[in-house]
Motif scaffolding. Structure first.
Motif, PDB file in Angstrom:
ATOM      1  N   GLU A   1     -41.358 -14.366   3.243  1.00 13.71           N
ATOM      2  CA  GLU A   1     -40.068 -14.918   3.642  1.00 13.71           C
ATOM      3  C   GLU A   1     -39.010 -13.829   3.512  1.00 13.71           C
ATOM      4  OE1 GLU A   1     -36.852 -18.282   2.209  1.00 13.71           O
ATOM      5  OE2 GLU A   1     -38.946 -18.518   1.624  1.00 13.71           O
ATOM      6  N   ASP A   2     -38.263 -13.600   4.573  1.00 13.54           N
ATOM      7  CA  ASP A   2     -37.195 -12.595   4.576  1.00 13.54           C
ATOM      8  C   ASP A   2     -35.920 -13.252   4.049  1.00 13.54           C
ATOM      9  OD1 ASP A   2     -35.294 -10.657   5.028  1.00 13.54           O
ATOM     10  OD2 ASP A   2     -35.642 -10.524   7.192  1.00 13.54           O
ATOM     11  N   PHE A   3     -35.632 -13.032   2.757  1.00 11.53           N
ATOM     12  CA  PHE A   3     -34.437 -13.656   2.181  1.00 11.53           C
ATOM     13  C   PHE A   3     -33.161 -13.008   2.712  1.00 11.53           C
ATOM     14  CE2 PHE A   3     -35.272 -10.458  -1.194  1.00 11.53           C
ATOM     15  CZ  PHE A   3     -34.026  -9.872  -1.319  1.00 11.53           C
ATOM     16  N   GLY A   4     -33.291 -11.864   3.367  1.00  9.80           N
ATOM     17  CA  GLY A   4     -32.126 -11.197   3.942  1.00  9.80           C
ATOM     18  C   GLY A   4     -31.500 -11.977   5.082  1.00  9.80           C
ATOM     19  N   SER A   5     -32.251 -12.898   5.653  1.00 11.90           N
ATOM     20  CA  SER A   5     -31.717 -13.682   6.766  1.00 11.90           C
ATOM     21  C   SER A   5     -30.894 -14.890   6.294  1.00 11.90           C
ATOM     22  CB  SER A   5     -32.856 -14.150   7.678  1.00 11.90           C
ATOM     23  OG  SER A   5     -33.744 -14.982   6.946  1.00 11.90           O
ATOM     24  N   ASP A   6     -30.880 -15.154   4.994  1.00  8.02           N
ATOM     25  CA  ASP A   6     -30.100 -16.253   4.411  1.00  8.02           C
ATOM     26  C   ASP A   6     -29.031 -15.612   3.520  1.00  8.02           C
ATOM     27  OD1 ASP A   6     -29.100 -18.220   2.649  1.00  8.02           O
ATOM     28  OD2 ASP A   6     -30.994 -19.335   2.662  1.00  8.02           O
ATOM     29  N   SER A   7     -27.784 -15.571   3.991  1.00 11.40           N
ATOM     30  CA  SER A   7     -26.742 -14.821   3.288  1.00 11.40           C
ATOM     31  C   SER A   7     -26.497 -15.321   1.866  1.00 11.40           C
ATOM     32  CB  SER A   7     -25.444 -14.806   4.093  1.00 11.40           C
ATOM     33  OG  SER A   7     -24.981 -16.124   4.308  1.00 11.40           O
ATOM     34  N   ASP A   8     -26.549 -16.637   1.626  1.00 16.81           N
ATOM     35  CA  ASP A   8     -26.327 -17.149   0.268  1.00 16.81           C
ATOM     36  C   ASP A   8     -27.475 -16.738  -0.653  1.00 16.81           C
ATOM     37  OD1 ASP A   8     -23.944 -18.354   1.020  1.00 16.81           O
ATOM     38  OD2 ASP A   8     -24.886 -20.299   1.435  1.00 16.81           O
ATOM     39  N   LEU A   9     -28.700 -16.873  -0.180  1.00 24.30           N
ATOM     40  CA  LEU A   9     -29.864 -16.490  -0.985  1.00 24.30           C
ATOM     41  C   LEU A   9     -29.860 -14.984  -1.222  1.00 24.30           C
ATOM     42  CD1 LEU A   9     -32.480 -17.281  -2.404  1.00 24.30           C
ATOM     43  CD2 LEU A   9     -33.651 -17.092  -0.186  1.00 24.30           C
ATOM     44  N   LYS A  10     -29.533 -14.219  -0.198  1.00 22.48           N
ATOM     45  CA  LYS A  10     -29.480 -12.759  -0.332  1.00 22.48           C
ATOM     46  C   LYS A  10     -28.478 -12.355  -1.413  1.00 22.48           C
ATOM     47  CE  LYS A  10     -28.461  -8.582   2.314  1.00 22.48           C
ATOM     48  NZ  LYS A  10     -28.184  -8.021   3.633  1.00 22.48           N
ATOM     49  N   LYS A  11     -27.281 -12.951  -1.378  1.00 20.09           N
ATOM     50  CA  LYS A  11     -26.267 -12.630  -2.379  1.00 20.09           C
ATOM     51  C   LYS A  11     -26.749 -13.006  -3.774  1.00 20.09           C
ATOM     52  CE  LYS A  11     -21.461 -13.480  -3.758  1.00 20.09           C
ATOM     53  NZ  LYS A  11     -21.721 -12.889  -5.013  1.00 20.09           N
ATOM     54  N   ALA A  12     -27.344 -14.166  -3.932  1.00 19.98           N
ATOM     55  CA  ALA A  12     -27.813 -14.615  -5.249  1.00 19.98           C
ATOM     56  C   ALA A  12     -28.894 -13.674  -5.796  1.00 19.98           C
ATOM     57  CB  ALA A  12     -28.345 -16.047  -5.163  1.00 19.98           C
ATOM     58  N   ILE A  13     -29.830 -13.294  -4.963  1.00 22.07           N
ATOM     59  CA  ILE A  13     -30.915 -12.414  -5.417  1.00 22.07           C
ATOM     60  C   ILE A  13     -30.387 -11.038  -5.765  1.00 22.07           C
ATOM     61  CG2 ILE A  13     -32.996 -11.186  -4.648  1.00 22.07           C
ATOM     62  CD1 ILE A  13     -33.815 -13.814  -3.240  1.00 22.07           C
ATOM     63  N   TRP A  14     -29.526 -10.465  -4.932  1.00 24.17           N
ATOM     64  CA  TRP A  14     -28.997  -9.131  -5.222  1.00 24.17           C
ATOM     65  C   TRP A  14     -28.059  -9.147  -6.440  1.00 24.17           C
ATOM     66  CZ3 TRP A  14     -31.055  -4.734  -4.231  1.00 24.17           C
ATOM     67  CH2 TRP A  14     -31.911  -4.616  -3.128  1.00 24.17           C
ATOM     68  N   ASP A  15     -27.289 -10.219  -6.618  1.00 27.17           N
ATOM     69  CA  ASP A  15     -26.460 -10.329  -7.821  1.00 27.17           C
ATOM     70  C   ASP A  15     -27.351 -10.345  -9.066  1.00 27.17           C
ATOM     71  OD1 ASP A  15     -24.129 -10.373  -6.344  1.00 27.17           O
ATOM     72  OD2 ASP A  15     -23.769 -12.529  -6.601  1.00 27.17           O
ATOM     73  N   TYR A  16     -28.433 -11.110  -9.001  1.00 25.20           N
ATOM     74  CA  TYR A  16     -29.364 -11.172 -10.126  1.00 25.20           C
ATOM     75  C   TYR A  16     -30.005  -9.803 -10.359  1.00 25.20           C
ATOM     76  CZ  TYR A  16     -33.341 -12.368 -13.042  1.00 25.20           C
ATOM     77  OH  TYR A  16     -34.256 -12.391 -14.057  1.00 25.20           O
ATOM     78  N   PHE A  17     -30.410  -9.122  -9.294  1.00 24.15           N
ATOM     79  CA  PHE A  17     -31.018  -7.799  -9.407  1.00 24.15           C
ATOM     80  C   PHE A  17     -30.088  -6.831 -10.144  1.00 24.15           C
ATOM     81  CE2 PHE A  17     -31.204  -3.464  -7.728  1.00 24.15           C
ATOM     82  CZ  PHE A  17     -32.485  -3.098  -8.106  1.00 24.15           C
TER      83      PHE A  17
END
Length: 190
Positions: free
Chosen positions: A152-168
């Motif tokens: 699953e490309d989480f980069g295509s979901d802006s909210d999920l992308k932000k949450a994952i990168w913030d956590y990273f």
């Protein structure tokens, strides 16, 4: 990355984006004060054995062959086999658990088919000659196209992308502050 790859294969799904990568599952074992790639040792040992069968060993190669520790080589083989076995078991049990119909032929997926597919993926990720180095990152596109893994490309979901990168970035900062080289976050501990 190799341990991370094995762990990723134990999930129900794999989420990645353009910047994400997994790695070959080349076990790294302690030797003295550093880690060594098990597959490199095994590859060189097999090459020397092949040359000896053809009576083509040089004196230098014979000396090197005599210095190899057979128990250590056996540990390298066991580590290689364990990484493949874990990947096969975990892909079959978790990632493929809901896989019931093949995508192209719409055929029923059996346990034997799941195990065969998982075994093939494990062998591909464990192919030292293919990836050339333990440190090679394997991107989402390669995993999808060459290993046919569903990701699953989480980069295509802006909210999920932000949450994952913030956590990273939070986790990376936490690890740096505490001098941690690796970290696993579970529901039970942080």
């Amino acid at each position: 990355m190799s341990a991370g790859t094995v762990l990723a294969m134990s999930g129900d799904g794999i989420l990645m984006d353009y910047h994400s990568c997994l790695g070959p599952i080349d076990p790294q074992l302690p030797k003295g004060d550093h880690l060594v790639p098990a597959l490199s040792y095994l590859s060189q040992f097999e090459a020397l054995i092949k040359k000896s069968r053809n009576k083509a060993l040089s004196t230098a190669e014979l000396v090197l062959l005599q210095k190899l520790d057979l128990a250590e080589l056996h540990q390298f083989e066991l580590s290689r086999d364990l990484s493949v076995d874990l990947l096969k078991k975990w892909l079959t049990s978790y990632k493929f658990k809901d896989w019931v119909v093949t995508e192209t032929r719409r055929a029923r997926v059996t346990l034997a088919l799941k195990e065969e597919r998982a075994s093939w993926i494990a062998r591909q990720l464990n192919d030292h000659e293919r990836w050339l180095t333990h440190a090679r990152g394997i991107d989402m596109q390669t995993l999808r196209e060459e290993l046919q893994l569903k990701i699953e490309d989480f980069g295509s979901d802006s909210d999920l992308k932000k949450a994952i990168w913030d956590y990273f970035w939070f986790l990376r900062d936490h690890m740096a502050r505490h001098g941690l080289n690796s970290f696993v976050h579970t529901p039970y501990f942080f």
